[in-house]
Design a protein around this motif. Structure first.
Motif, PDB file in Angstrom:
ATOM      1  N   ARG A  40      -3.302   6.215   1.137  1.00  0.00           N
ATOM      2  CA  ARG A  40      -2.321   5.726   0.663  1.00  0.00           C
ATOM      3  C   ARG A  40      -1.441   6.311  -0.422  1.00  0.00           C
ATOM      4  O   ARG A  40      -0.252   5.884  -0.532  1.00  0.00           O
ATOM      5  CB  ARG A  40      -2.923   4.373  -0.001  1.00  0.00           C
ATOM      6  CG  ARG A  40      -2.181   3.492  -0.643  1.00  0.00           C
ATOM      7  CD  ARG A  40      -2.508   2.025  -0.919  1.00  0.00           C
ATOM      8  NE  ARG A  40      -2.903   1.385   0.193  1.00  0.00           N
ATOM      9  CZ  ARG A  40      -3.383   0.253   0.278  1.00  0.00           C
ATOM     10  NH1 ARG A  40      -3.500  -0.510  -0.796  1.00  0.00           N
ATOM     11  NH2 ARG A  40      -3.742  -0.343   1.516  1.00  0.00           N
ATOM     12  N   VAL A  44       2.709   5.585  -0.146  1.00  0.00           N
ATOM     13  CA  VAL A  44       3.261   4.868  -1.247  1.00  0.00           C
ATOM     14  C   VAL A  44       4.434   5.859  -1.651  1.00  0.00           C
ATOM     15  O   VAL A  44       5.523   5.421  -1.777  1.00  0.00           O
ATOM     16  CB  VAL A  44       2.455   4.540  -2.333  1.00  0.00           C
ATOM     17  CG1 VAL A  44       3.196   3.994  -3.462  1.00  0.00           C
ATOM     18  CG2 VAL A  44       1.206   3.476  -1.847  1.00  0.00           C
ATOM     19  N   TRP A 112       2.776  -2.780  -0.725  1.00  0.00           N
ATOM     20  CA  TRP A 112       1.178  -2.521  -0.923  1.00  0.00           C
ATOM     21  C   TRP A 112       0.897  -3.724  -1.956  1.00  0.00           C
ATOM     22  O   TRP A 112       0.679  -4.786  -1.581  1.00  0.00           O
ATOM     23  CB  TRP A 112       1.034  -1.177  -1.393  1.00  0.00           C
ATOM     24  CG  TRP A 112       1.223  -0.494   0.092  1.00  0.00           C
ATOM     25  CD1 TRP A 112       0.444  -0.134   0.793  1.00  0.00           C
ATOM     26  CD2 TRP A 112       2.419   0.402   0.154  1.00  0.00           C
ATOM     27  NE1 TRP A 112       0.974   0.982   1.593  1.00  0.00           N
ATOM     28  CE2 TRP A 112       1.992   1.110   1.439  1.00  0.00           C
ATOM     29  CE3 TRP A 112       3.481   0.503  -0.364  1.00  0.00           C
ATOM     30  CZ2 TRP A 112       3.041   1.825   2.105  1.00  0.00           C
ATOM     31  CZ3 TRP A 112       4.539   1.537   0.352  1.00  0.00           C
ATOM     32  CH2 TRP A 112       4.135   2.141   1.531  1.00  0.00           C
ATOM     33  N   SER A 116      -2.044  -0.375  -6.319  1.00  0.00           N
ATOM     34  CA  SER A 116      -1.503   0.968  -5.618  1.00  0.00           C
ATOM     35  C   SER A 116      -0.574   1.715  -6.260  1.00  0.00           C
ATOM     36  O   SER A 116      -0.309   3.055  -6.378  1.00  0.00           O
ATOM     37  CB  SER A 116      -1.101   0.439  -4.130  1.00  0.00           C
ATOM     38  OG  SER A 116      -2.233   0.066  -3.353  1.00  0.00           O
TER      39      SER A 116
END
Length: 333
Positions: A40, A44, A112, A116
């Protein structure tokens, strides 16, 4: 208030002149934002870093070093460091502000979640410190560590000052120096330091970045009331809806009558906003020429940035840095 093409060209020319360096910086960014254990993180990070930003801050680091004739590669590490710090602050800011759009795209916290965005921002801060240590320069680490603390301090100050009608232009300037100008000045200053600049040259780079960053933020605050969503890459009026007491409102408040002050108390201090309030805010700003007054301040800071360059070597990069100050204020000039 679109950007005049002749003024916009200096940023493109600076990027073209420093293209080899910036290619190396972008490669560093892609490599260092990877994570073997948490996919992730690059997801991101890439969403924001690859969203079409102009990389102004890392460009300033590269330009400062090259202006002094630097031939090494540590300036590339520092440019990537500056971009990571900037990206981390954007991720955190969008959570704090509950923003839904950044650079014309949905924010990471919207795509998200807040957790996050915050944790990936923390990761990028950690990565930035790993990068800066690789230069082996204690002075560089002091500058960037201090800038990181100043940025956080400015954001916390804004939490209280932004909705307090007693906030003055001096306090506003303190917030701006923290949240925006600190990274501009650090970006240029570390470029001068890593290139071995003398005290006067390093100070000139700091002064240039500081003034440029202040002009940049004032322009951003003006455009929130006078730009378009397409121009500014976020929703027009976001600062008003988020109850941020920015320079145009501070100037209007200084000349406000009783009814106008009551309006700002209801909408900014108390957060009681109703249909038509943004139009009323715009009418009050126009009544007191607050946008024009803020524009004059932005132009003044751009002029200070250009003046600071006089202590630095002449050449194409210096000319482009001077033109860049014009570019920053071109949208409101």
């Amino acid at each position: 208030m679109g950007i005049n093409e002749n003024v916009a060209k200096p940023l493109d020319r600076l990027a073209g002149l420093l293209a080899a360096d910036m290619d190396a910086v972008n490669a560093l960014i892609r490599t260092r934002m990877e994570s073997r254990h948490a996919p992730r993180i690059p997801e991101v990070t890439a969403h924001l870093i690859e969203a079409g930003g102009k990389r102004v801050r890392p460009l300033l680091t590269i330009a400062a070093a090259r202006l002094l004739g630097y031939e090494g590669t540590h300036h590339q590490l520092l440019a990537a460091t500056v971009e990571f710090i900037h990206t981390a602050t954007l991720l955190h800011d969008d959570v704090v502000d509950e923003s839904r759009q950044r650079r014309g795209r949905p924010t990471a916290n919207l795509l998200w979640d807040n957790k996050s965005s915050v944790l990936v921002g923390d990761y990028l801060f950690a990565r930035s410190f790993q990068l800066m240590t690789e230069t082996g320069s204690m002075r560089v680490m002091e500058i960037l560590a201090s800038a990181s603390a100043t940025i956080a301090e400015g954001e916390v100050l804004q939490l209280t000052a932004a909705q307090d009608l007693a906030t003055t232009e001096d306090i506003y300037l303190q917030v701006v120096r923290g949240k925006t100008a600190a990274l501009f000045s650090a970006a240029t200053e570390v470029g001068g330091v890593i290139a071995g600049g003398d005290a006067a040259q390093v100070r000139a780079f700091f002064d240039y970045g500081d003034a440029l960053g202040i002009a940049f933020q004032i322009v951003d605050d003006i455009l929130d009331y006078s730009g378009t969503t397409e121009t500014i890459g976020k929703n027009t009026g976001d600062d008003f809806r988020e109850r941020k007491l920015t320079l145009p409102v501070i100037k209007a408040l200084a000349a406000a009558d009783q009814a106008e002050r009551a309006f700002w108390q209801r909408t900014i201090e108390k957060g009681d906003q109703r249909d038509g309030d943004l139009d009323e805010a715009l009418a009050i700003l126009a009544r007191h020429n607050a946008i024009d007054a803020a524009r004059a301040d932005a132009l003044d800071w751009a002029g200070r940035a250009k003046s600071a360059l006089s202590a630095l070597p002449q050449g194409e990069i210096r000319v482009l840095l001077s033109d860049l100050a014009d570019f920053v204020v071109a949208r409101v000039a």
